[in-house]
Scaffold this active site. Structure first.
Site, mmCIF file in Angstrom:
data_model
loop_
_atom_site.group_PDB
_atom_site.id
_atom_site.type_symbol
_atom_site.label_atom_id
_atom_site.label_comp_id
_atom_site.label_asym_id
_atom_site.label_seq_id
_atom_site.Cartn_x
_atom_site.Cartn_y
_atom_site.Cartn_z
ATOM 1 C CE LYS A 1 -0.438 0.048 5.055
ATOM 2 N NZ LYS A 1 -1.366 0.054 6.198
ATOM 3 C CE1 TYR B 1 11.086 32.355 0.651
ATOM 4 C CE2 TYR B 1 11.260 29.961 0.738
ATOM 5 C CZ TYR B 1 10.946 31.118 0.043
ATOM 6 O OH TYR B 1 10.500 31.032 -1.255
#
Length: 383
Positions: A43, A270
């Site tokens: 999965k 940033y």
């Protein structure tokens, strides 16, 4: 470092070691007796490793069944040529029934509404819909309550359009097989299976073991185990580390896209959460960021490998890029990087290694999440 393959369109990628995946699959197969089966869980795109490619390796290495979380994941396996049984580990919407039957994908089943609709459509199409019955034994997530299994089977078993291929439960605390909660789930599951058999109901393949229980408790292997994260070389808990040898399958690498020597006091990234100190520092940019699974919470806290040496990540991690610092120290005189040099975010470089577990600890999460994150956008290279 010798890199055999890499994508042509981006200097950041995930490497998948096919040999390690094969060895891990066989390691789980070797835990079993001759009549017991191995279900490999693929999965979430095989926990970020690439489901179609991993499933083919697992199938060749002895997988008897594959398990997914969504119908679309099952269809992808079928379209890639997978022929072994495929199980969806929950009950899909009613609208998915035609797709399940068309591609011979088995749902988990725990509501009579779905069972009846599934059977009716199977009859209309001239086939029989196989399913696995999920039993709720204590995790309180999905399944028929363990005390209600006989009532449920009485509701649905008359239908000629469906057939029970298996029954299963899922453990919540399999990292502690001596714990009261684990033992209680085992008892409830055993009693539910025994009740159905005593009443004459077919149980098919009986299975309950996830990765930790598969490794730690052979008494609950029953007819099949469901191996998940361990297939990819990741341990589910501390207790399994000494019990089985697993090889990491995923590495994450990137090439330097820019180098610079900002002046002392200049900020990086940033918010300028890192500023260049007095000593000479080379700032290198790598083209991967938090959209690639490199969590922003790791900013200024993680390291990468360059020429087998750990170097600091500096500045806030951006969506698509991050920066690292190459800095000379009295104990480490490492050459400065050049444009195009390879750095390792997860994996081995020489005698040094950065693991998924290390990154998970820094993030306050589990290795499952780290691997899935890296697999979402980065190109996968199979080596």
């Amino acid at each position: 470092m010798s890199i055999r393959k890499e994508p042509q369109t981006r200097w950041a990628w995930v490497e998948i070691d096919q040999g390690a995946l094969r060895r891990n699959t066989r390691a789980f197969k070797n835990l079993l007796g001759p009549r017991q089966r191995l279900c490999c869980v693929v999965k979430a795109d095989a926990y970020g490793h690439g489901a179609p490619q991993c499933a083919k390796i697992m199938q060749a290495a002895g997988a008897d069944m594959l398990a997914v979380a969504t119908v679309a994941e099952g269809v992808e396996l079928r379209r890639s040529g997978i022929s072994v049984p495929v199980l969806v580990l929950n009950e899909p919407p009613l609208a998915a029934i035609d797709t399940l039957l068309e591609h011979q994908i088995m749902p988990s089943l725990y509501t009579s509404e779905f069972a009846m609709a599934y059977g009716e459509r199977a009859v209309q199409l001239g086939c029989v819909g196989k399913y696995h019955m999920a039993i709720e034994t204590g995790m309180n997530r999905i399944g028929v309550h363990y005390a209600d299994v006989l009532d449920f089977r009485r509701e649905i078993d008359f239908h000629r359009g469906i057939a029970c291929d298996g029954v299963f439960t899922h453990f919540a605390t399999a990292d502690d097989i001596n714990g009261w909660d684990y033992k209680l789930q085992c008892t409830r599951f055993d009693e539910a299976v025994a009740a159905m058999r005593d009443a004459g109901y077919e149980c098919g393949i009986v299975h309950c073991d996830n990765t930790p229980a598969s490794i730690l408790d052979a008494s609950t292997h029953y007819d099949m185990i469901r191996a998940g994260v361990g297939l990819y070389g990741l341990h589910p808990c501390d207790a399994t580390h000494g019990a089985i040898k697993l090889d990491p399958v995923m590495s994450v690498r990137a090439r330097v896209t820019r180098t610079a020597h900002p002046a002392m006091g200049e900020g990086v990234g940033y918010g300028f959460t890192y500023r260049v100190p007095r000593t000479r520092v080379q700032i290198c940019t790598l083209p991967l960021g938090y959209a690639d699974g490199l969590s922003r919470t790791l900013s200024n806290r993680m390291e990468v490998l360059y020429r087998g040496v750990r170097i600091r990540q500096v500045g806030n991690i951006c969506m698509d890029q991050c920066m690292v610092a190459v800095q000379q120290t009295p104990v480490c005189q490492i050459p400065e990087a050049e444009h195009g040099d390879v750095m390792t975010i997860v994996g081995r470089d020489g005698d040094s290694e950065i693991t998924m577990d290390e990154m998970a600890r820094l993030r306050g999460t589990i290795n499952y999440e780290v691997a899935c994150g890296f697999g979402m956008r980065l190109d996968k290279v199979y080596v």
